[in-house]
Design a protein around this motif. Structure first.
Motif, PDB file in Angstrom:
ATOM      1  N   VAL A  41       0.834  -1.204   0.000  1.00 42.54           N
ATOM      2  CA  VAL A  41       0.000   0.000   0.000  1.00 42.54           C
ATOM      3  C   VAL A  41       0.868   1.253   0.000  1.00 42.54           C
ATOM      4  CG1 VAL A  41      -1.608   1.357   1.398  1.00 42.54           C
ATOM      5  CG2 VAL A  41      -2.008  -1.092   1.067  1.00 42.54           C
ATOM      6  N   LYS A  42       1.877   1.272   0.843  1.00 40.52           N
ATOM      7  CA  LYS A  42       2.741   2.456   0.928  1.00 40.52           C
ATOM      8  C   LYS A  42       3.508   2.688  -0.370  1.00 40.52           C
ATOM      9  CE  LYS A  42       3.255   1.923   5.921  1.00 40.52           C
ATOM     10  NZ  LYS A  42       4.138   1.505   7.020  1.00 40.52           N
ATOM     11  N   ALA A  43       3.870   1.600  -1.063  1.00 40.15           N
ATOM     12  CA  ALA A  43       4.648   1.728  -2.296  1.00 40.15           C
ATOM     13  C   ALA A  43       3.782   2.030  -3.513  1.00 40.15           C
ATOM     14  CB  ALA A  43       5.447   0.444  -2.536  1.00 40.15           C
ATOM     15  N   HIS A  44       2.581   1.421  -3.575  1.00 41.14           N
ATOM     16  CA  HIS A  44       1.783   1.490  -4.798  1.00 41.14           C
ATOM     17  C   HIS A  44       0.477   2.255  -4.647  1.00 41.14           C
ATOM     18  CE1 HIS A  44       4.477  -1.387  -6.744  1.00 41.14           C
ATOM     19  NE2 HIS A  44       4.431  -2.091  -5.630  1.00 41.14           N
ATOM     20  N   ARG A  45       0.051   2.530  -3.414  1.00 40.24           N
ATOM     21  CA  ARG A  45      -1.140   3.349  -3.169  1.00 40.24           C
ATOM     22  C   ARG A  45      -0.765   4.369  -2.096  1.00 40.24           C
ATOM     23  NH1 ARG A  45      -1.920   0.480  -6.909  1.00 40.24           N
ATOM     24  NH2 ARG A  45      -3.771  -0.801  -7.398  1.00 40.24           N
ATOM     25  N   SER A  46       0.212   5.181  -2.439  1.00 38.66           N
ATOM     26  CA  SER A  46       0.854   6.041  -1.442  1.00 38.66           C
ATOM     27  C   SER A  46      -0.074   7.097  -0.859  1.00 38.66           C
ATOM     28  CB  SER A  46       2.092   6.723  -2.049  1.00 38.66           C
ATOM     29  OG  SER A  46       1.719   7.505  -3.180  1.00 38.66           O
ATOM     30  N   THR A  47      -1.195   7.382  -1.517  1.00 30.98           N
ATOM     31  CA  THR A  47      -2.135   8.365  -0.967  1.00 30.98           C
ATOM     32  C   THR A  47      -2.998   7.788   0.143  1.00 30.98           C
ATOM     33  OG1 THR A  47      -3.666   7.794  -2.755  1.00 30.98           O
ATOM     34  CG2 THR A  47      -2.264   9.745  -3.076  1.00 30.98           C
ATOM     35  N   SER A  48      -2.856   6.507   0.416  1.00 32.59           N
ATOM     36  CA  SER A  48      -3.647   5.894   1.494  1.00 32.59           C
ATOM     37  C   SER A  48      -3.424   6.636   2.798  1.00 32.59           C
ATOM     38  CB  SER A  48      -3.253   4.422   1.672  1.00 32.59           C
ATOM     39  OG  SER A  48      -3.836   3.889   2.845  1.00 32.59           O
ATOM     40  N   ILE A  49      -4.516   6.917   3.468  1.00 35.55           N
ATOM     41  CA  ILE A  49      -4.424   7.602   4.754  1.00 35.55           C
ATOM     42  C   ILE A  49      -4.200   6.601   5.881  1.00 35.55           C
ATOM     43  CG2 ILE A  49      -5.694   9.034   6.420  1.00 35.55           C
ATOM     44  CD1 ILE A  49      -7.041  10.386   4.002  1.00 35.55           C
TER      45      ILE A  49
ATOM     46  N   ALA B  89     -21.423   6.300  -4.869  1.00 32.25           N
ATOM     47  CA  ALA B  89     -20.174   5.541  -4.918  1.00 32.25           C
ATOM     48  C   ALA B  89     -19.532   5.690  -3.551  1.00 32.25           C
ATOM     49  CB  ALA B  89     -19.253   6.075  -6.015  1.00 32.25           C
ATOM     50  N   LEU B  90     -19.673   4.666  -2.734  1.00 36.57           N
ATOM     51  CA  LEU B  90     -19.288   4.731  -1.320  1.00 36.57           C
ATOM     52  C   LEU B  90     -17.908   4.129  -1.126  1.00 36.57           C
ATOM     53  CD1 LEU B  90     -22.760   3.511  -0.071  1.00 36.57           C
ATOM     54  CD2 LEU B  90     -21.917   5.868  -0.016  1.00 36.57           C
ATOM     55  N   ARG B  91     -16.969   4.946  -0.702  1.00 37.45           N
ATOM     56  CA  ARG B  91     -15.577   4.543  -0.640  1.00 37.45           C
ATOM     57  C   ARG B  91     -15.227   3.915   0.701  1.00 37.45           C
ATOM     58  NH1 ARG B  91     -13.673  10.313  -2.243  1.00 37.45           N
ATOM     59  NH2 ARG B  91     -11.990   9.764  -0.808  1.00 37.45           N
ATOM     60  N   VAL B  92     -14.610   2.744   0.641  1.00 33.21           N
ATOM     61  CA  VAL B  92     -14.001   2.105   1.816  1.00 33.21           C
ATOM     62  C   VAL B  92     -12.551   1.852   1.417  1.00 33.21           C
ATOM     63  CG1 VAL B  92     -14.301   0.368   3.601  1.00 33.21           C
ATOM     64  CG2 VAL B  92     -16.204   0.894   2.087  1.00 33.21           C
ATOM     65  N   ASP B  93     -11.888   2.920   1.037  1.00 34.46           N
ATOM     66  CA  ASP B  93     -10.594   2.834   0.367  1.00 34.46           C
ATOM     67  C   ASP B  93      -9.430   3.267   1.234  1.00 34.46           C
ATOM     68  OD1 ASP B  93     -11.278   5.508   0.480  1.00 34.46           O
ATOM     69  OD2 ASP B  93     -10.376   5.999  -1.457  1.00 34.46           O
ATOM     70  N   GLY B  94      -9.700   3.524   2.519  1.00 33.34           N
ATOM     71  CA  GLY B  94      -8.630   3.973   3.399  1.00 33.34           C
ATOM     72  C   GLY B  94      -8.066   5.333   3.043  1.00 33.34           C
ATOM     73  N   GLY B  95      -8.840   6.087   2.244  1.00 38.67           N
ATOM     74  CA  GLY B  95      -8.389   7.402   1.847  1.00 38.67           C
ATOM     75  C   GLY B  95      -7.489   7.439   0.633  1.00 38.67           C
ATOM     76  N   VAL B  96      -7.416   6.345  -0.125  1.00 47.27           N
ATOM     77  CA  VAL B  96      -6.535   6.279  -1.298  1.00 47.27           C
ATOM     78  C   VAL B  96      -6.938   7.325  -2.342  1.00 47.27           C
ATOM     79  CG1 VAL B  96      -5.893   4.871  -3.294  1.00 47.27           C
ATOM     80  CG2 VAL B  96      -5.847   3.884  -0.999  1.00 47.27           C
ATOM     81  N   VAL B  97      -8.253   7.459  -2.574  1.00 41.55           N
ATOM     82  CA  VAL B  97      -8.727   8.450  -3.549  1.00 41.55           C
ATOM     83  C   VAL B  97      -8.595   9.826  -2.919  1.00 41.55           C
ATOM     84  CG1 VAL B  97     -10.664   9.246  -4.935  1.00 41.55           C
ATOM     85  CG2 VAL B  97     -10.318   6.797  -4.579  1.00 41.55           C
ATOM     86  N   ASP B  98      -7.734  10.646  -3.477  1.00 43.98           N
ATOM     87  CA  ASP B  98      -7.359  11.908  -2.855  1.00 43.98           C
ATOM     88  C   ASP B  98      -8.271  13.046  -3.298  1.00 43.98           C
ATOM     89  OD1 ASP B  98      -5.981  13.673  -1.282  1.00 43.98           O
ATOM     90  OD2 ASP B  98      -4.279  13.897  -2.640  1.00 43.98           O
ATOM     91  N   THR B  99      -9.578  12.890  -2.982  1.00 44.65           N
ATOM     92  CA  THR B  99     -10.545  13.947  -3.248  1.00 44.65           C
ATOM     93  C   THR B  99     -11.445  14.067  -2.032  1.00 44.65           C
ATOM     94  OG1 THR B  99     -12.111  12.405  -4.272  1.00 44.65           O
ATOM     95  CG2 THR B  99     -10.559  13.527  -5.740  1.00 44.65           C
ATOM     96  N   ILE B 100     -12.041  15.240  -1.866  1.00 51.04           N
ATOM     97  CA  ILE B 100     -12.947  15.477  -0.743  1.00 51.04           C
ATOM     98  C   ILE B 100     -14.279  14.786  -0.985  1.00 51.04           C
ATOM     99  CG2 ILE B 100     -14.194  17.238   0.561  1.00 51.04           C
ATOM    100  CD1 ILE B 100     -11.858  19.134  -0.029  1.00 51.04           C
ATOM    101  N   VAL B 101     -14.762  14.835  -2.221  1.00 54.00           N
ATOM    102  CA  VAL B 101     -16.040  14.188  -2.551  1.00 54.00           C
ATOM    103  C   VAL B 101     -15.813  13.172  -3.661  1.00 54.00           C
ATOM    104  CG1 VAL B 101     -17.430  16.159  -1.861  1.00 54.00           C
ATOM    105  CG2 VAL B 101     -16.601  16.038  -4.199  1.00 54.00           C
TER     106      VAL B 101
END
Length: 264
Positions: free
Chosen positions: A215-223, A252-264
Motif C-alpha cells: 500500500v505504501k509503495a503502490h497506493r501512497s495516498t492511502s491515509i 459511490a461509497l468509498r471504503v478505500d482507506g483514503g486512497v482516492v485523494d478527493t474530498i467528494v
C-alpha cells in the motif's frame, strides 16, 4: 444501530471467500437468509460450513455455478426467483502490462466483473420494485477512479460498474429500490494474499506487514497506510443493504482507506 434484515433474502455473488464471504456472514448475522455463490460445489459447501461454524443460527443456502455464463444465471434465477438484496461481488483481477493484455482478457474481465451483475440486476430489480423494497450493490473499487497502471483492464471494468450502478439507480427512482456501488481500496482478502505470497515467503513477514508495504509503495495516498480487512469493507456493504440506508442511492461509497485523494 441495530440492522435487522429478518425476512429478507440476500444473494451475494462470488461469496465463498474474501469480501463476498464476509458480506454474506454480515448479512446472515443481521437476520437475512443468504444465498452463497461460488463456481464449484466444493467451495460453496466449504463456505456454508464455515458460515454455520462461526454463526450457527445463520439461514443460508448455496448455489454453485459460474455466473459469467448466461445460462447459469438463468438457472440461478429459476431456482431463486425473488431476492430482496443483490450484492454483485463476483470479480477477478490480475496484474498485467497493457501491451500484454489480449482481446480475450478484455472480454473475460468485462463478462465476469460487469455483465454478470448487469444480468442479475435485470432479472431481480423488477420484482424488487413490485414489492416496493430492494437493495442492489455493485462491488466496484477505488481502481475505477484511480486506474492502476498495472491492471488497466481491471480498472476499466470497475469504472463501468460505477456507470451501471448510477444509471440503474436513476432508472429505479421512486420504487423503493436503491442501487449503489461500494469502492474498496486494497483489502487483505485471500486473493490479495495469494498475489503477495512470494514476497511473504521471501521476506518472512506477515501478510499484514507485506500488504502494508504494498500500500505504501503502490497506493501512497492511502491515509490508513495499510490494507483494509474484509470485515471493514463488509460493514459498509451490510449498512447500504439495510433499511437505515433508504436515502442512499446512486452513490459511490468509498471504503478505500483514503486512497482516492478527493474530498467528494
Amino acid at each position: 444501530m441495530n440492522i435487522d434484515l429478518s425476512g429478507k433474502t440476500a444473494l451475494v455473488t462470488g461469496s465463498t471467500a474474501g469480501i463476498g464471504f464476509a458480506t454474506a456472514r454480515g448479512l446472515a448475522e443481521s437476520g437475512a437468509h443468504v444465498i452463497v455463490n461460488g463456481r464449484s460445489q466444493a467451495s460453496v459447501d466449504n463456505a456454508l460450513a464455515s458460515l454455520k461454524k462461526s454463526y450457527p443460527t445463520a439461514q443460508a443456502t448455496g448455489f454453485a455455478g459460474d455466473l459469467t455464463d448466461a445460462a447459469v444465471c438463468d438457472t440461478l434465477v429459476k431456482t431463486h426467483p425473488a431476492v430482496d438484496i443483490l450484492v454483485n461481488n463476483l470479480g477477478i483481477f490480475e496484474p498485467k502490462d497493457f501491451f500484454d493484455i489480449p482481446d480475450s482478457d478484455w472480454t473475460r474481465f468485462f463478462d465476469v466483473n460487469v455483465l454478470s451483475g448487469v444480468r442479475l440486476s435485470r432479472a431481480y430489480a423488477k420484482g424488487m420494485a413490485e414489492r416496493k423494497w430492494g437493495r442492489i450493490v455493485f462491488i466496484a473499487s477505488e481502481s475505477g477512479i484511480n486506474i492502476p497502471v498495472e491492471m488497466i483492464h481491471y480498472g476499466f471494468t470497475k469504472t463501468a460498474q460505477l456507470a451501471v450502478s448510477r444509471g440503474l439507480a436513476k432508472r429505479m427512482a421512486g420504487t423503493g429500490v436503491t442501487v449503489n456501488a461500494v469502492l474498496p481500496g486494497p483489502t487483505l482478502s485471500e486473493g490479495v494474499t495469494a498475489m503477495l505470497k512470494d514476497e511473504i515467503a521471501k521476506s518472512g513477514k506477515s501478510a499484514e506487514e507485506v500488504a502494508a508495504e504494498f500500500v505504501k509503495a503502490h497506493r501512497s495516498t492511502s491515509i490508513i497506510q495499510r490494507a483494509a480487512s474484509v470485515e471493514e469493507v463488509a460493514n459498509m456493504i451490510v449498512y447500504v443493504c439495510s433499511p437505515q440506508a433508504s436515502a442512499t442511492t446512486g452513490a459511490a461509497l468509498r471504503v478505500d482507506g483514503g486512497v482516492v485523494d478527493t474530498i467528494v
